[in-house]
Design an enzyme around this catalytic site. Sequence first.
Site, PDB file in Angstrom:
ATOM      1  CD  GLU A   1     -39.535 -55.524 -15.993  1.00 50.63           C
ATOM      2  OE1 GLU A   1     -40.340 -55.127 -15.146  1.00 50.63           O
ATOM      3  OE2 GLU A   1     -39.048 -56.669 -16.011  1.00 50.63           O
TER       4      GLU A   1
ATOM      5  CG  HIS B   1     -34.069 -54.792 -15.368  1.00 55.47           C
ATOM      6  ND1 HIS B   1     -33.630 -55.674 -14.394  1.00 55.47           N
ATOM      7  CD2 HIS B   1     -34.611 -55.560 -16.342  1.00 55.47           C
ATOM      8  CE1 HIS B   1     -33.909 -56.910 -14.782  1.00 55.47           C
ATOM      9  NE2 HIS B   1     -34.502 -56.868 -15.968  1.00 55.47           N
TER      10      HIS B   1
ATOM     11  CG  HIS C   1     -30.992 -59.768 -17.676  1.00 55.24           C
ATOM     12  ND1 HIS C   1     -31.646 -60.231 -18.805  1.00 55.24           N
ATOM     13  CD2 HIS C   1     -31.944 -59.134 -16.934  1.00 55.24           C
ATOM     14  CE1 HIS C   1     -32.932 -59.892 -18.755  1.00 55.24           C
ATOM     15  NE2 HIS C   1     -33.129 -59.207 -17.635  1.00 55.24           N
TER      16      HIS C   1
ATOM     17  CG  HIS D   1     -35.393 -61.062 -13.892  1.00 53.03           C
ATOM     18  ND1 HIS D   1     -36.693 -60.648 -14.029  1.00 53.03           N
ATOM     19  CD2 HIS D   1     -34.729 -60.440 -14.901  1.00 53.03           C
ATOM     20  CE1 HIS D   1     -36.811 -59.840 -15.067  1.00 53.03           C
ATOM     21  NE2 HIS D   1     -35.623 -59.690 -15.604  1.00 53.03           N
TER      22      HIS D   1
END
Length: 247
Positions: A99, A122, A124, A194
């Site tokens: 990313e 980021h 999950h 996601h």
Amino acid sequence: MMKNDICNCGAIALDENSKLVIDRVAEVAGYLWQKNWAERNGGNISVNLYDNIFYFTGTGQRMRDVAKSPLDFGAIIKVCDDWTNFEYVSEKHIKPTSELPSHLAIHKCLRDRGMRNTVVVHTHPNELIAISHLEKFLDADVLTKTLWSMIPESRIIVPKGVGVVSYHVPGSLELATATIEQLATHDVILWEKHGVLAVGNDVVECFDAIDTLVKCTQIYLFAKMAGGEPQGLNDEQLEELAVKFNL
Ligand code: 2HA
Ligand code: ZN
């Protein structure tokens, strides 16, 4: 920089503050793993330490390893003026997260908006990913209001609410562009099917915002499991918080 403020860390003289920031990245990487939000190599973190120097977790690296040794499973890089190319300044040349282009585009955009020492996290989180599979929560206003209304603190901890970005391939430019757009008006972004992305000046605070939203989602789901649609705080109660806390 004062001479005794620096330590030699491989190829870079890392100042005390950067060392503390990287320690906090490791602390949060541990939380992401413990929370069960970081299967295998899921998630990534980047931090603008100073000027054009960044710490990035490595591509394919596990958060549980970053937690133990951030400089063995991540890298310090110097980003070139084009905000695309970079050179390593850490001793180990761990390839940054897949990313990287989206993180750099986000850091650049935040800098253009006047922010410094930016952080991008980021991860999950199961509950938030689960509700991103439900059409009604792909509307940022519906999602934000539902989550805010579960506990009063969330209105304060995530004052701009949650943006939503529809599904795009992980690491793609489309995902980065849509995320940047949403970040103009929201603190945390939900990526459909996601995960989530949070930005700020402090990695622990980014974690706290996501953690609070996960708690709100859990309470919503528990109430549903208990047999109905949760009442939630009403508009008046949410407005009262906004006024009292100058939000
Ligand atoms: O780093 O989570 O979105 C692995 C990912 C990509
Ligand atoms: Zn991901």
